[in-house]
Enzyme design. Structure first.
Site, PDB file in Angstrom:
ATOM      1  N   GLN C 196       0.873  -1.172   0.000  1.00  0.00           N
ATOM      2  CA  GLN C 196       0.000   0.000   0.000  1.00  0.00           C
ATOM      3  C   GLN C 196       0.912   1.224   0.000  1.00  0.00           C
ATOM      4  O   GLN C 196       1.446   1.612   1.029  1.00  0.00           O
ATOM      5  CB  GLN C 196      -0.918  -0.030   1.217  1.00  0.00           C
ATOM      6  CG  GLN C 196      -1.760  -1.317   1.292  1.00  0.00           C
ATOM      7  CD  GLN C 196      -2.823  -1.409   0.208  1.00  0.00           C
ATOM      8  OE1 GLN C 196      -3.716  -0.570   0.126  1.00  0.00           O
ATOM      9  NE2 GLN C 196      -2.719  -2.418  -0.648  1.00  0.00           N
ATOM     10  N   ARG C 216      -4.274   4.055   4.252  1.00  0.00           N
ATOM     11  CA  ARG C 216      -3.573   4.715   3.171  1.00  0.00           C
ATOM     12  C   ARG C 216      -3.987   4.101   1.828  1.00  0.00           C
ATOM     13  O   ARG C 216      -4.501   2.978   1.774  1.00  0.00           O
ATOM     14  CB  ARG C 216      -2.061   4.611   3.364  1.00  0.00           C
ATOM     15  CG  ARG C 216      -1.523   3.217   3.226  1.00  0.00           C
ATOM     16  CD  ARG C 216      -0.067   3.069   3.759  1.00  0.00           C
ATOM     17  NE  ARG C 216       0.811   4.073   3.238  1.00  0.00           N
ATOM     18  CZ  ARG C 216       1.351   5.049   3.993  1.00  0.00           C
ATOM     19  NH1 ARG C 216       1.110   5.098   5.292  1.00  0.00           N
ATOM     20  NH2 ARG C 216       2.145   5.946   3.456  1.00  0.00           N
ATOM     21  N   ALA C 237     -11.641   2.786   4.178  1.00  0.00           N
ATOM     22  CA  ALA C 237     -10.704   1.910   3.475  1.00  0.00           C
ATOM     23  C   ALA C 237      -9.832   2.689   2.484  1.00  0.00           C
ATOM     24  O   ALA C 237      -9.999   3.892   2.293  1.00  0.00           O
ATOM     25  CB  ALA C 237     -11.474   0.814   2.755  1.00  0.00           C
ATOM     26  N   HIS C 238      -8.938   1.998   1.856  1.00  0.00           N
ATOM     27  CA  HIS C 238      -7.969   2.652   0.968  1.00  0.00           C
ATOM     28  C   HIS C 238      -8.640   3.288  -0.248  1.00  0.00           C
ATOM     29  O   HIS C 238      -9.581   2.768  -0.795  1.00  0.00           O
ATOM     30  CB  HIS C 238      -6.846   1.712   0.526  1.00  0.00           C
ATOM     31  CG  HIS C 238      -7.251   0.382  -0.006  1.00  0.00           C
ATOM     32  ND1 HIS C 238      -6.322  -0.577  -0.323  1.00  0.00           N
ATOM     33  CD2 HIS C 238      -8.459  -0.168  -0.257  1.00  0.00           C
ATOM     34  CE1 HIS C 238      -6.948  -1.643  -0.766  1.00  0.00           C
ATOM     35  NE2 HIS C 238      -8.228  -1.432  -0.736  1.00  0.00           N
ATOM     36  N   ASN C 239      -8.097   4.450  -0.602  1.00  0.00           N
ATOM     37  CA  ASN C 239      -8.509   5.175  -1.811  1.00  0.00           C
ATOM     38  C   ASN C 239      -9.928   5.721  -1.764  1.00  0.00           C
ATOM     39  O   ASN C 239     -10.475   6.126  -2.778  1.00  0.00           O
ATOM     40  CB  ASN C 239      -8.317   4.287  -3.054  1.00  0.00           C
ATOM     41  CG  ASN C 239      -6.859   3.901  -3.209  1.00  0.00           C
ATOM     42  OD1 ASN C 239      -6.469   2.778  -2.918  1.00  0.00           O
ATOM     43  ND2 ASN C 239      -6.047   4.867  -3.580  1.00  0.00           N
TER      44      ASN C 239
END
Lengths: 348, 348, 348
Positions: C196, C216, C237-239
């Site tokens: 990540q 991240r 969560a990511h993004n």
């Protein structure tokens, strides 16, 4: 760090098309990639994005092998291939081995000389820390905990006394392993605590997301088998067993003494009640509560479909009358059947 | 540590059958127990397991008193009896009193000489720590916090300034007590923060699971009454009051200003909206959202039953048309009623 | 600290009625306020409480301007006015600038001289800490993190390496920013980790509640825009991208790569699946899972209404037969239509 496509294919397999000497130093999305970066396409549906990418190279599946002229590596599993290339290009940062001067180490603790204990970490008496393991800042490792090799604990992980951790665990900040399970007994109007004397035992190659909690067993152990992947904010109660290579998304709660099979996938915010058995290969949808054991692999769900609030309200009100609706439907059917049968009689 | 059955019965009551001099040193499940260990049966349904146990003794209810020849203690509440015997055999480990050299204590803090402040803990100015209380490694206790006697904070608990904690609290790692409630007001396109100036006040004999959060009150206090038991990852919002001896399972969220009665039991991942009143003795099922006050004791639920995904999908689609279905059902009933009435007319 | 109503109105506007020299030093509820304290009424429905209050003054909306004789300030938005007055009367406590002797600061970190780094905090190499920022006890700030001005991190916040934080962030204890997203790829029977390598980028004026986690990005960044307010125990969560001035209540989970618009409001324990787009101004009810993108502002819900457990059970059983019920209803309609049509024929 940069590698040619040829070097990458030598490591990870796959077929290089186009200039095998193309050098790449980072991985990026098709949209953001620059020259010197490699991108990837895991779904032919997005093939159009290939046309506009400025990536120096791409990773593609067989079906898309000829969808671009860019230098490319063809793999049967482009998503896993991307993961491997990314890991090659983005290794864990080097950590200095040794114990930081602000860390506190209890008597009898055995810390491998290649391990790294960061600032303000606290290691309990008799704990064992394996080779190449990194204990992040502010982690608290209880007495007699045994931690394997190549483990990485991010800052502020807590592991309670006597727990056993295999190799290659990655645990993110705020993870708590080995806290007491929720064991109470009612006695003359008061809850009394049931001591939680089991442990948490974690296999190899496990990852645990930020602020996830895993309670120790009441009498026997809570067990997380090899290769289990847990996202953030999951709650795993005492005496749960999670089978190897099962992946669980964020915010899931699993109640006490439930056994989950291998290669299961559990969606976000799902729940599983206690004392159940879930077979291998079960897929559970997000927001689904599993209230009975599942004996067969397959996909299971219980999601209430969302709607505009006014529509939802208009429909939801009937949920309290479904039984009545079912009975009224039955009465209608019987009435019609009687009519038909009377008509049959008169038709004769 | 080992005790004879006779010694145990002297402490906790119950009737000994068989050799009262049998010594036991640990408690275990019927399946895993060895000689020298005591086990227990709390449900006659599992009586068959008694036959194969290698336990040195067992705790049984009256109904199962003669179900085995093993040395045994007969109790009216074998589950609570088990809890007491386990607590006798598994006391909290001894902790050295005093303040670890790496702990940081603010000016004016009063720490009882019998209390223990572990490594890297931070105690705020003016805080009061009672007798026999153990503050774990890395805990942060805010300014002017008052903590009673025999409290046990596991590593990395945070208590914000001015909160008040009774005797015998057990708080597990990652617990946050007294963080700001979610108080915001919209003002010309921007949220502005409402200062949270209440406290959290916790009674005696409370236990709080890992990573549970309890927000301080906006103006008045958030209150957790005596004997409340909270599992892991629970969120309790500002100005909530939880009645004495209520038990709440993991991942529950309780919104602001809700009052919960005494002796309630709330299942995992349930939720209660804000500004509600829940009566004493209410039992709420897992995954159930309570959106209105509950005035009567009893059991309440709202769980969507899970199914194979293809079956779930086939059925769930109708949830968006329940109102239409109800109307069509009504029309059919009216049509049939009209027919019957017409037929009645023609029959005359 | 005490202010007259006149002084307050000079700062925040509004119209003073009654004695403008009334001095107030604290804010409280109508029920608990004493003389010297100001209270407020935000909903005319509770006007009756005005009669009994012992408050020295009150904040009222225009509609209630004459509902009491007490000294009062009339505002068009009494709730926001209350927030402003409370902030005036309850400023953040002063914090000494400088780095506590027990804190650990990595090489190359730039800490503004007006910033405060509390006991046992750990600041990574190359991190930048802005003016007037307070880093609480036990916080861990990763390498190369950049934090703006007037930020307040309560004890035990973790920010992973390379994340970027704007001005005025308030983050409560247990918050984790920048932990790895849940990125795994199946490869020959094993999950392999996808590094990540994105960051978390947080705008200005954000507040994050206790134990909330923000992962991240996998390749690109996770983004929290200006003015976003997050309650406790939220998982992002990511993004994910959260639009400016969106407010999210406790225990919500948002899956990867979802984009949420500006000025949205999301109720407690709701969830949003991954890769979706939620328009500006969307309101989502508690306990509602959003499984598709929402293109229009408005209010959306999916809450299963609770009932007495015996009633719930009786009704819920039919959820597994809704499709069958719908089909039976259709058959009845067709039968009746046929009858009517036959009757029509015979009537002719």
């Amino acid at each position: 760090m940069a590698y040619t496509l040829a070097e990458i294919a030598t490591r990870f397999g796959g077929r290089v098309l186009g200039d095998a000497e193309t050098r790449i130093s980072q991985i990026a999305t098709l949209e953001k990639a620059q020259s010197g970066q490699i991108s990837f396409l895991t779904n032919s549906k997005y093939r159009a994005q290939l046309a506009n990418t400025r990536a120096g190279a791409v990773i593609l599946g067989e079906a898309d092998a000829e969808a671009t002229d860019l230098p490319r590596i063809i793999s049967q599993n482009p998503y896993a291939y991307f993961a491997k290339v990314s890991a090659l290009l983005n290794p864990f940062p080097e950590t200095l081995s040794g114990v930081h001067s602000s860390a506190v180490v209890g008597p009898g603790a055995q810390i491998d000389p290649t391990a790294s204990i960061a600032a303000t970490a606290v290691i309990g008496a008799g704990a064992v820390i394996g080779a190449d393991t990194v204990i992040g800042a502010g982690c608290c490792i209880g007495d007699n905990v045994v931690i394997g090799r190549h483990v990485r604990l991010y800052p502020r992980v807590v592991i309670y006394h006597d727990c056993v951790i295999g190799d290659n665990l990655i645990a993110h900040s705020g993870v708590v392993i080995g806290s007491d399970g929720f064991g109470i007994a009612m006695d003359e109007g008061r809850w009394i605590k049931i001591p939680q004397i089991g442990r948490v035992v974690i296999g190899n190659d496990v990852e645990i997301g930020a602020n996830t909690t895993i309670d120790r067993g009441a009498l026997d152990d809570t067990v997380i088998e090899d290769g289990v992947k847990l996202d953030n904010q999951i709650q795993i109660a005492h005496n749960v067993r999670i089978g190897a290579h099962t992946a669980i998304a964020g915010c899931v709660g699993i109640a006490g003494s439930t056994t989950i099979g291998k290669y299961c996938q559990i969606g976000g915010s799902a729940g599983i009640l206690g004392h159940l058995k879930i077979a291998d290969g079960v897929v559970i949808a997000s927001f689904t509560l599993i209230g009975k054991s599942i004996r067969e692999a397959g996909s299971y769900a219980a999601i209430y479909p969302f709607a505009r609030t006014e529509d939802w309200r208009k429909n939801a009100v009937h949920l309290r009358h479904l039984d009545e609706m079912a009975k009224r439907l039955k009465i209608l059917e019987q009435q019609l059947l009687k009519q038909e049968s009377l008509k049959g009689n008169t038709d004769e």
